[in-house]
Design a protein around this motif. Structure first.
Motif, short mmCIF file in Angstrom:
data_model
loop_
_atom_site.label_atom_id
_atom_site.label_comp_id
_atom_site.label_asym_id
_atom_site.label_seq_id
_atom_site.Cartn_x
_atom_site.Cartn_y
_atom_site.Cartn_z
N ILE A 98 13.02 5.88 -2.90
CA ILE A 98 11.56 5.38 -2.61
C ILE A 98 11.40 4.06 -2.97
O ILE A 98 10.52 3.15 -2.48
CB ILE A 98 10.79 6.26 -3.30
N PHE A 99 12.37 3.41 -4.16
CA PHE A 99 12.32 2.00 -4.27
C PHE A 99 13.16 1.03 -3.45
O PHE A 99 12.92 0.11 -3.14
CB PHE A 99 12.41 1.61 -5.80
N TYR A 100 14.29 1.70 -2.97
CA TYR A 100 15.26 0.86 -2.16
C TYR A 100 14.76 0.81 -0.66
O TYR A 100 15.45 -0.18 -0.16
CB TYR A 100 16.78 1.77 -2.19
N VAL A 101 13.87 1.65 -0.39
CA VAL A 101 13.47 1.68 0.95
C VAL A 101 12.56 0.31 1.36
O VAL A 101 12.55 -0.17 2.49
CB VAL A 101 12.81 2.91 1.39
N ASN A 102 12.21 -0.27 0.23
CA ASN A 102 11.73 -1.57 0.54
C ASN A 102 12.63 -2.60 1.08
O ASN A 102 12.02 -3.60 1.56
CB ASN A 102 10.73 -2.17 -0.63
N LEU A 103 13.80 -2.58 0.87
CA LEU A 103 14.66 -3.76 0.73
C LEU A 103 14.80 -4.24 2.28
O LEU A 103 14.66 -5.63 2.60
CB LEU A 103 16.13 -3.52 0.34
N VAL A 104 15.21 -3.42 3.27
CA VAL A 104 15.24 -3.97 4.63
C VAL A 104 14.10 -4.26 5.30
O VAL A 104 14.11 -5.55 5.87
CB VAL A 104 15.74 -2.64 5.59
N PRO A 105 12.98 -3.64 5.39
CA PRO A 105 11.56 -4.30 5.63
C PRO A 105 11.19 -5.65 4.86
O PRO A 105 10.58 -6.59 5.56
CB PRO A 105 10.45 -3.34 5.87
N ILE A 162 1.11 8.01 5.87
CA ILE A 162 2.58 8.42 5.99
C ILE A 162 3.58 8.07 4.81
O ILE A 162 4.59 8.72 4.79
CB ILE A 162 3.03 7.22 7.03
N GLY A 163 3.01 7.77 3.77
CA GLY A 163 3.62 7.39 2.43
C GLY A 163 4.01 8.62 1.80
O GLY A 163 5.24 8.67 1.62
N PRO A 164 3.43 9.99 1.67
CA PRO A 164 3.94 11.12 1.18
C PRO A 164 4.95 11.65 2.11
O PRO A 164 6.14 12.40 1.64
CB PRO A 164 2.59 12.08 1.16
N THR A 165 5.06 11.29 3.37
CA THR A 165 6.04 11.89 4.15
C THR A 165 7.32 11.24 4.02
O THR A 165 8.36 11.95 3.86
CB THR A 165 5.37 11.72 5.91
N ILE A 166 7.32 9.80 3.86
CA ILE A 166 8.44 9.09 3.65
C ILE A 166 8.99 9.29 2.22
O ILE A 166 10.18 9.68 2.08
CB ILE A 166 8.12 7.65 3.69
N GLY A 167 8.28 9.42 1.32
CA GLY A 167 8.42 9.80 -0.36
C GLY A 167 9.07 11.27 -0.39
O GLY A 167 9.97 11.37 -0.90
N GLY A 168 8.53 12.23 0.30
CA GLY A 168 8.97 13.52 0.29
C GLY A 168 10.39 13.70 0.99
O GLY A 168 11.15 14.30 0.28
N TYR A 169 10.45 13.04 2.17
CA TYR A 169 11.80 13.02 2.68
C TYR A 169 12.97 12.39 1.88
O TYR A 169 14.02 13.01 1.67
CB TYR A 169 11.82 12.38 3.93
N ALA A 186 14.03 1.44 -9.90
CA ALA A 186 15.22 2.61 -9.56
C ALA A 186 15.89 2.88 -10.80
O ALA A 186 16.60 3.67 -11.06
CB ALA A 186 15.90 2.11 -8.25
N PHE A 187 16.04 1.66 -11.66
CA PHE A 187 17.08 1.66 -12.69
C PHE A 187 16.50 1.83 -14.14
O PHE A 187 17.08 1.69 -15.27
CB PHE A 187 17.87 0.36 -12.72
N ALA A 188 15.00 2.24 -14.08
CA ALA A 188 14.32 2.46 -15.33
C ALA A 188 15.00 3.54 -16.11
O ALA A 188 14.98 4.53 -15.37
CB ALA A 188 12.81 2.71 -15.03
N ALA A 189 14.93 3.50 -17.40
CA ALA A 189 15.99 4.43 -18.07
C ALA A 189 14.76 5.34 -18.71
O ALA A 189 15.00 6.44 -19.35
CB ALA A 189 16.81 3.73 -18.96
N ASN A 190 13.50 4.90 -18.97
CA ASN A 190 12.52 5.45 -19.94
C ASN A 190 11.11 5.23 -19.41
O ASN A 190 11.04 4.21 -18.34
CB ASN A 190 12.54 5.33 -21.50
N LEU A 191 10.23 5.95 -20.05
CA LEU A 191 8.75 5.78 -19.35
C LEU A 191 8.44 4.49 -19.60
O LEU A 191 7.55 3.90 -18.89
CB LEU A 191 7.85 6.72 -19.95
N VAL A 206 0.85 -1.38 -0.24
CA VAL A 206 -0.08 -0.08 0.05
C VAL A 206 0.88 1.37 0.19
O VAL A 206 0.58 2.23 -0.81
CB VAL A 206 -0.94 0.04 1.41
N LEU A 207 1.88 1.19 0.78
CA LEU A 207 2.84 2.44 0.84
C LEU A 207 3.42 2.76 -0.41
O LEU A 207 3.45 3.97 -0.84
CB LEU A 207 3.84 1.98 1.79
N ASN A 208 3.60 1.71 -1.47
CA ASN A 208 4.28 2.04 -2.72
C ASN A 208 3.14 2.82 -3.80
O ASN A 208 3.47 2.95 -4.74
CB ASN A 208 4.76 0.75 -3.43
N ILE A 209 2.04 2.88 -3.39
CA ILE A 209 1.08 3.72 -4.21
C ILE A 209 1.42 5.16 -3.83
O ILE A 209 1.66 5.93 -4.88
CB ILE A 209 -0.21 3.45 -3.70
#
Length: 506
Positions: free
Chosen positions: A157-164, A140-147, A84-89, A14-17
């Motif tokens: 914002i994509f790497y943050v998923n790895l530890v949890p 809390i998603g916008p708070t984490i994403g914005g920071y 995180a490594f996407a080069a284009n749309l 849900v956070l990743n939305i």
């Protein structure tokens, strides 16, 4: 351990939305996407997620709950990093769609684990944990994403998923029992239902996401998709009601508590995702806040829930569950009604108390509503109940955001037309204002009198449009409050469940 691990997965899904929505402008710039096309970065994830949710109950039987959940958890983490490594749309859309398809599995599976593996007396504790993903994660998603975006870069914002995510996989690996796969079920699958559902939901989600931008049914593309959605979903309902082995047991909807619980959950999704959508738009467009500042404002709809949600099972034990839900919906509605008289100076300080009230309301609603809706659901129907309950909430969110986008546009046009009638050159106040602004611009280095007067007219026009938007935003909060009053009314129609022990319904 299984409950904590699975709810952690649902939280990340849900956070990743919302975490991506907060950083959309930065991602668009990095991969060369336009403003309109960049919206597909979020849309692709949402479409894939809402399509896979109804499939999870059946696929978890085919591949076993343990194999299916762990495999999708690992794929979700892999494609999170890949984004995180996407080069284009094009690459980003494909990767986000696969991420959504795997992440969407984590939401209903967590709900299923709570209502099947936990004893009845412990289910509300599990549902309180699950509420963290349903209501705390969007807030809390916008708070984490914005920071992360402002301080580290949008890739984080994509790497943050790895530890949890690693913690989640470890907990699921050691806690879930091994079960044999039942691949023979693939041959008995409700494939016609699966196809019509997938096509219908994908078309509907696209209509809702793109409709306002494309002028709704004025666009042949949206009109065709709407017809596809209507036909496909109608066929899906007919197939499910007549099939001997349906993908989803839609007859659960006629059960009083589940049916009214679903209605209340739909309106909850509308208000929950709608408010998380409309507040950042207001703060960015009217107050000029950046992603991190917006996140700090929205944090006060999230952080109080960390304290309140763990207390909800105790409240469910002491009071009628319906009373807890009604109180939550009443507070959530009140928080929106508190924002119906906004002004140009209405910013973070003025939003503080409405956000606190909203946080309390959200914390009180979800776990009790889930508990009363699924009370009495048999083990064999748990997968259908979980899929329907979570799909409807997400669908409510999609409908809410689409409705608010269109409503905001129409109300801004309405208020602009009303205000412009009062801002006329025939009015002495308008002429006087233009003269003062002309003098102001002449004193600031504009040498030509006609140009200075023109700048004054533009300044007035911009102020009128800003006021029209502020009034339109006030109207959207009123609409969200009405949606929650409808949810409250649906709650009053719920049948009182049996005695709650330690927060569990019997």
């Amino acid at each position: 351990m299984a409950v904590v691990g699975s709810t952690l997965g649902a939280f990340m899904a849900v956070l990743n939305i919302q975490i991506v929505n907060a950083s959309l402008a930065d991602i668009q710039g990095a991969i060369g996407a336009g403003i309109d096309d960049g919206g597909w970065i979020s849309t692709a994830y949402l479409i894939a997620e809402i399509v896979v949710i109804p499939l999870t109950g059946w696929l978890s039987q085919v591949f076993s709950l343990r194999n299916y959940l762990i495999a999708n958890a690992l794929l979700f983490l892999a494609f999170s990093v890949a984004c995180a490594f996407a080069a284009n749309l094009g690459q980003m859309i494909v990767l986000r769609a696969i991420q959504g398809f795997t992440g969407g599995v984590l939401i209903p599976m967590a709900f299923t684990i709570v209502i099947t593996l936990l004893p009845k007396a412990r289910q509300p504790i599990g549902l309180a944990l699950f509420a963290m993903s349903a209501t705390f994660a969007p807030a809390i998603g916008p708070t984490i994403g914005g920071y992360l975006t402002e301080n580290w870069g949008w890739q984080y914002i994509f790497y943050v998923n790895l530890v949890p995510g690693a913690l989640m996989v470890g907990m699921l690996w050691f806690s879930l029992d091994r079960q044999p796969m039942r691949l023979a079920l693939l041959g008995k699958g409700d494939w016609s239902g699966i196809v019509t559902m997938a096509v219908g939901l994908a078309a509907l989600q696209t209509v809702l996401e793109e409709g306002n931008k494309e002028d709704w049914f004025g666009s042949p593309f949206i009109l065709r998709l709407a017809i596809v959605a209507a036909v496909s979903l109608s066929l899906f309902v007919w197939i499910e009601l007549t099939s001997s082995h349906p993908l989803l047991n839609l007859r659960l909807l006629v059960r009083r508590n589940f049916g009214f619980g679903i209605l209340a959950n739909f309106m909850l999704g509308t208000a929950l995702y709608g408010s998380v959508f409309i507040l950042p738009v207001y703060l960015a467009r009217i107050q000029g806040y950046n992603a991190e500042q917006i996140g700090m404002v929205l944090a006060w709809t999230g952080l109080p829930q960390l304290v309140l949600i763990p207390l909800v099972p105790y409240l469910m034990q002491r009071f009628d569950v319906r009373l807890v839900i009604v109180t939550g919906f009443a507070l959530f509605a009140a928080s929106n009604f508190m924002n119906v008289h906004m002004t140009a100076g209405y910013a973070s300080d003025q939003l503080f108390w409405p956000n606190i009230v909203r946080a309390i309301g959200q914390a009180l609603v979800f776990a009790p509503l889930s508990a009363i809706a699924v009370s009495g659901i048999e083990q064999e129907n748990a997968g259908s109940a979980s899929a329907l309950f979570n799909m409807i909430r997400n669908l409510g969110g999609a409908v809410g955001i689409a409705l608010l986008q269109t409503f905001l546009t129409k109300r801004e046009q309405y208020h602009s037309n009303v205000l412009v009638q009062s801002v006329s050159l025939f009015e002495e106040a308008t002429r006087s204002r233009i003269e003062r602004l002309t003098a102001y611009f002449l004193s600031r280095g504009v040498s030509d009198h006609a140009l200075a007067a023109h700048k004054g007219v533009i300044a007035i026009a911009l102020r009128v449009r800003q006021q029209a938007y502020i009034m339109a935003f006030s109207d959207t909060f009123f609409l969200l409050g009405i949606a929650l009053v409808i949810a409250l009314a649906a709650t009053l129609l719920l049948k009182k469940p049996g005695r709650i022990e330690a927060g569990g319904a019997h």
